[in-house]
Design an enzyme around this catalytic site. Structure first.
Site, PDB file in Angstrom:
ATOM      1  N   GLY A  51      14.029  72.450 106.909  1.00  0.00           N
ATOM      2  CA  GLY A  51      12.630  72.296 106.532  1.00  0.00           C
ATOM      3  C   GLY A  51      11.843  71.299 107.358  1.00  0.00           C
ATOM      4  N   ASP A 109      10.676  66.396  96.026  1.00  0.00           N
ATOM      5  CA  ASP A 109      10.307  67.059  94.777  1.00  0.00           C
ATOM      6  C   ASP A 109      10.927  66.247  93.631  1.00  0.00           C
ATOM      7  OD1 ASP A 109       9.752  68.961  92.811  1.00  0.00           O
ATOM      8  OD2 ASP A 109      10.998  70.531  93.650  1.00  0.00           O
ATOM      9  N   ARG A 171       8.708  79.660 107.172  1.00  0.00           N
ATOM     10  CA  ARG A 171       8.839  78.394 107.922  1.00  0.00           C
ATOM     11  C   ARG A 171       7.918  78.339 109.136  1.00  0.00           C
ATOM     12  NH1 ARG A 171      13.312  75.740 105.798  1.00  0.00           N
ATOM     13  NH2 ARG A 171      15.137  76.996 105.275  1.00  0.00           N
TER      14      ARG A 171
HETATM   15  P1  IMP Z   1      14.478  67.670  95.628  1.00  0.00           P
HETATM   16  O1  IMP Z   1      15.918  67.380  95.872  1.00  0.00           O
HETATM   17  O2  IMP Z   1      14.229  68.249  94.272  1.00  0.00           O
HETATM   18  O3  IMP Z   1      13.555  66.476  95.904  1.00  0.00           O
HETATM   19  O4  IMP Z   1      14.057  68.847  96.582  1.00  0.00           O
HETATM   20  C1  IMP Z   1      14.003  68.639  97.899  1.00  0.00           C
HETATM   21  C2  IMP Z   1      14.254  69.887  98.717  1.00  0.00           C
HETATM   22  O5  IMP Z   1      13.961  71.106  98.026  1.00  0.00           O
HETATM   23  C3  IMP Z   1      13.317  69.846  99.885  1.00  0.00           C
HETATM   24  O6  IMP Z   1      13.894  69.189 100.978  1.00  0.00           O
HETATM   25  C4  IMP Z   1      13.019  71.307 100.147  1.00  0.00           C
HETATM   26  O7  IMP Z   1      13.971  71.831 101.033  1.00  0.00           O
HETATM   27  C5  IMP Z   1      13.152  71.970  98.805  1.00  0.00           C
HETATM   28  N1  IMP Z   1      11.824  72.113  98.142  1.00  0.00           N
HETATM   29  C6  IMP Z   1      11.294  71.363  97.153  1.00  0.00           C
HETATM   30  N2  IMP Z   1      10.069  71.761  96.796  1.00  0.00           N
HETATM   31  C7  IMP Z   1       9.790  72.824  97.588  1.00  0.00           C
HETATM   32  C8  IMP Z   1       8.625  73.690  97.721  1.00  0.00           C
HETATM   33  O8  IMP Z   1       7.586  73.559  97.047  1.00  0.00           O
HETATM   34  N3  IMP Z   1       8.735  74.661  98.658  1.00  0.00           N
HETATM   35  C9  IMP Z   1       9.830  74.849  99.448  1.00  0.00           C
HETATM   36  N4  IMP Z   1      10.922  74.062  99.362  1.00  0.00           N
HETATM   37  C10 IMP Z   1      10.904  73.057  98.447  1.00  0.00           C
HETATM   38 MG    MG Z   2      14.447  69.833 102.788  1.00  0.00          MG
END
Ligand code: IMP
Ligand code: MG
Length: 181
Positions: A51, A109, A171
């Site tokens: 990402g 997130d 992407r």
């Molecule tokens: P977390 O571990 O919940 O903070 O999520 C982080 C990872 O989830 C990010 O590095 C993204 O790869 C993916 N992610 C979180 N939110 C989104 C979104 O809105 N769109 C696409 N990928 C997301």
């Molecule tokens: Mg990511």
């Protein structure tokens, strides 16, 4: 620039145009330049694949201090939801022992990924770990780890583009799109 797009089974609409993304990256780069210029030892940028590829590329072009680049690959997402369980899919190719590290994430997130990654990097002997993210879902993120450099804060929505995917598509989009609900 398309206003509406479809990826797999879902529709998305334009949310953050490329010029806004780029000017947000300008500002983060300026802050990093102020913080890291003149350091004796070049810090290590850790690009979190896949990402963060576009964010890493755009940010690096704007940095005026020496920095090394390493990449790591983690996985926590399936479809449009975080599983909350983070695993390392591809590790670092070099030691980060004693180095100052700056993580480059696409989006924070729930923070599960960043929390796991920061402790992983500290365990591998990093002298310090700073966090930079292109996007921060500020109403979801409730963890203690400071997000040192967030380029853009967004509400709790699922987005794609500028490196971010929905099941591996989207992407390549240079603007950011939000899921149409
Ligand atoms: P977390 O571990 O919940 O903070 O999520 C982080 C990872 O989830 C990010 O590095 C993204 O790869 C993916 N992610 C979180 N939110 C989104 C979104 O809105 N769109 C696409 N990928 C997301
Ligand atoms: Mg990511």
């Amino acid at each position: 620039m398309e206003r509406k797009i479809k990826l797999h089974d879902k529709s998305f609409r334009l949310f953050i145009p490329n010029d806004e993304i780029e000017s947000a990256i300008d500002k983060v780069a300026a802050r990093m330049n102020a913080d890291f210029s003149g350091k004796e030892q070049p810090p290590i940028l850790v690009c979190v694949l896949n990402g963060s590829i576009l964010y890493t590329a755009e940010l690096m072009k704007r940095l005026d201090f020496d920095a090394e680049l390493l990449s790591i690959r983690l996985s926590s997402y399936e479809g449009t939801n975080s599983t909350g369980f983070v695993r390392e899919v591809m590790g670092l190719s070099r030691s980060i022992e004693g180095k100052e590290v700056i993580i480059l994430e696409d989006i924070v997130d729930t923070g599960a990924t960043i929390e796991t990654l920061v402790s992983m990097l500290m365990e591998k002997g990093a002298a310090s770990v700073k966090v930079s993210t292109l996007l921060l879902k500020k109403d979801v993120y409730k963890r203690d780890i400071p997000i040192d450099y967030a380029a853009i804060e967004i509400p709790t929505r699922f987005i794609v583009g500028f490196g971010l995917d929905y099941n591996e598509l989207g992407r390549n989009l240079k603007d950011i799109y939000v899921l149409d609900e």
